[in-house]
Design a protein around this motif. Structure first.
Motif, short mmCIF file in Angstrom:
data_model
loop_
_atom_site.label_atom_id
_atom_site.label_comp_id
_atom_site.label_asym_id
_atom_site.label_seq_id
_atom_site.Cartn_x
_atom_site.Cartn_y
_atom_site.Cartn_z
N GLN A 4 -23.12 -49.10 43.43
CA GLN A 4 -21.72 -48.23 43.44
C GLN A 4 -21.81 -47.19 42.54
O GLN A 4 -21.41 -46.20 42.74
N ASP A 5 -22.85 -47.30 41.55
CA ASP A 5 -23.00 -46.27 40.63
C ASP A 5 -23.93 -44.96 41.39
O ASP A 5 -23.30 -43.81 41.15
N VAL A 6 -24.78 -45.74 42.18
CA VAL A 6 -25.44 -44.50 42.84
C VAL A 6 -24.18 -43.80 43.88
O VAL A 6 -24.57 -42.60 43.93
N LYS A 7 -23.61 -44.63 44.43
CA LYS A 7 -22.72 -43.81 45.40
C LYS A 7 -21.89 -43.08 44.71
O LYS A 7 -21.33 -41.90 45.27
N SER A 25 -22.05 -35.39 43.18
CA SER A 25 -22.99 -34.34 43.36
C SER A 25 -22.52 -33.37 44.48
O SER A 25 -22.46 -32.09 44.62
N ASP A 26 -22.11 -34.36 45.43
CA ASP A 26 -21.56 -33.63 46.78
C ASP A 26 -20.34 -32.76 46.76
O ASP A 26 -20.08 -31.60 47.14
N PHE A 27 -19.44 -33.27 45.83
CA PHE A 27 -18.10 -32.67 45.51
C PHE A 27 -18.35 -31.17 44.73
O PHE A 27 -17.96 -30.25 45.04
N PHE A 28 -19.36 -31.34 43.61
CA PHE A 28 -19.57 -30.00 43.12
C PHE A 28 -20.52 -29.18 43.77
O PHE A 28 -20.32 -27.78 43.63
N ARG A 29 -21.52 -29.50 44.81
CA ARG A 29 -22.29 -28.73 45.74
C ARG A 29 -21.12 -28.04 46.53
O ARG A 29 -21.40 -26.79 46.99
N ASN A 30 -20.31 -28.64 47.28
CA ASN A 30 -19.24 -28.08 48.06
C ASN A 30 -18.37 -27.22 47.50
O ASN A 30 -17.93 -26.26 48.12
N ASN A 31 -17.88 -27.48 46.15
CA ASN A 31 -16.79 -26.53 45.59
C ASN A 31 -17.46 -25.78 44.52
O ASN A 31 -16.53 -24.97 43.94
N GLY A 32 -18.37 -25.98 43.99
CA GLY A 32 -19.03 -25.07 42.92
C GLY A 32 -18.57 -25.74 41.51
O GLY A 32 -17.74 -26.44 41.33
#
Length: 319
Positions: free
Chosen positions: A9-12, A18-25
């Protein structure tokens, strides 16, 4: 096993962030998280905690607040159960019956909206975006440009003794005289169902729209009836949307105030009206806070129980 699941769950969570910040900056992502955090903390959590604190306090004049008499108590909650009877032998049947009737009516309105919206949501979701469907969606949305209180008064006119509905029924000789839809609570339940119908329709529509039509075609080619197709394919796929819509409709219906005030009959007192009376008429915020907290926790428990029965979790609703 538990340690392994926690690590997964922590890894998820790290992957999601990381995906959120990569998509939104970094900047925009931080702003979005900050706004959501501000909304949750300052507009939801802190006011509810303040209300909870109020519910355990005595109703004291300002000069005595913060003094030796300003201590925690359960009297405000005892009043809901026993009223003014401090001995605890006689139940407060009036308020308890209003509470039970409010919860039951909210359930019935929610079930009614599910039955009404499911066929429409299926039609919209499987229509391939035709012009007629777009027009239908626009016609559904336009009435909500009007204020909720004005819509409630319009419904009261429609359901009144000399309203449009009674005039049509008498013109068609379906009734000898006007039907008192207000006193029989028909107008109230219809108004509550109408007020939140889009909150049930669009979550269903969004989920059903993502359903692969090939699954339905394959089931039909294999000889499955429409009942089996909906029971085995469509409804399981639409379950998160149904749960999301039902949650919003039930919570908002149980906490409604404007519609019961305008459309309710003499015997259709709503629990939120009792809360309003304690806050505004009696100026007893502590007692009103206790009633509001009871309604809040009761609706949350009911929603979580129903979600558990139908095996729906919060992750499914958030998809």
């Amino acid at each position: 096993m538990k340690a392994g699941n926690m690590k997964k769950q922590d890894v998820k969570r790290k992957i999601i962030f990381s995906d959120f910040f990569r998509n939104n900056g970094i900047l925009m992502g931080s702003v979005l998280i900050g706004l959501v955090g501000f909304w949750l903390i300052f507009l939801i959590i802190l006011p509810q905690l303040s209300m909870l604190d109020y519910s355990f306090r005595f109703n004291l004049p300002p000069s005595e607040q913060g003094g030796p008499k300003d201590v925690y108590t359960l009297n405000n909650y005892r009043h809901l159960l026993y009223g003014s009877d401090t001995s605890g032998e006689t139940y407060n049947t009036v308020d308890l019956m209003v509470f039970g009737r409010t919860i039951l009516a909210a359930m019935m309105v929610t079930i009614f909206n599910i039955i009404l919206c499911y066929p429409l949501a299926y039609l919209l979701g499987q229509s391939k975006g035709s012009g007629l469907i777009r027009l239908l969606v626009v016609l559904l949305i336009i009435p909500y440009w009007i204020n909720e209180i004005l819509r409630a008064f319009a419904l009261r006119i429609i359901f009144g003794d000399s309203g449009l509905l009674n005039e049509v029924l008498m013109f068609l000789h379906l009734t000898d005289g006007p039907i008192d839809f207000i006193r029989q609570n028909v107008a109230l339940y219809a108004g509550l169902g109408y007020a939140y119908i889009l909150l049930m329709l669009f979550p269903m529509y969004n989920v059903i729209e993502s359903l692969d039509r090939n699954q339905i075609e394959a089931a039909r080619d294999m000889g499955a009836s429409w009942l089996h197709i909906h029971r085995r394919i469509v409804i399981p796929h639409a379950k998160p949307g149904i749960a999301s819509g039902a949650t919003m409709v039930f919570m908002l219906t149980a906490g409604a105030l404007a519609a019961p005030q305008v459309l309710g009959g003499p015997s259709s007192l709503w629990f939120t009206q009792l809360v309003y009376q304690w806050f505004n008429n009696s100026l007893n915020w502590q007692q009103g806070a206790a009633y509001a907290i009871v309604l809040l926790f009761a609706t949350i428990v009911i929603v979580l129980t129903v979600m558990r029965i139908f095996k729906v979790n919060m992750g499914d609703i958030g998809k």
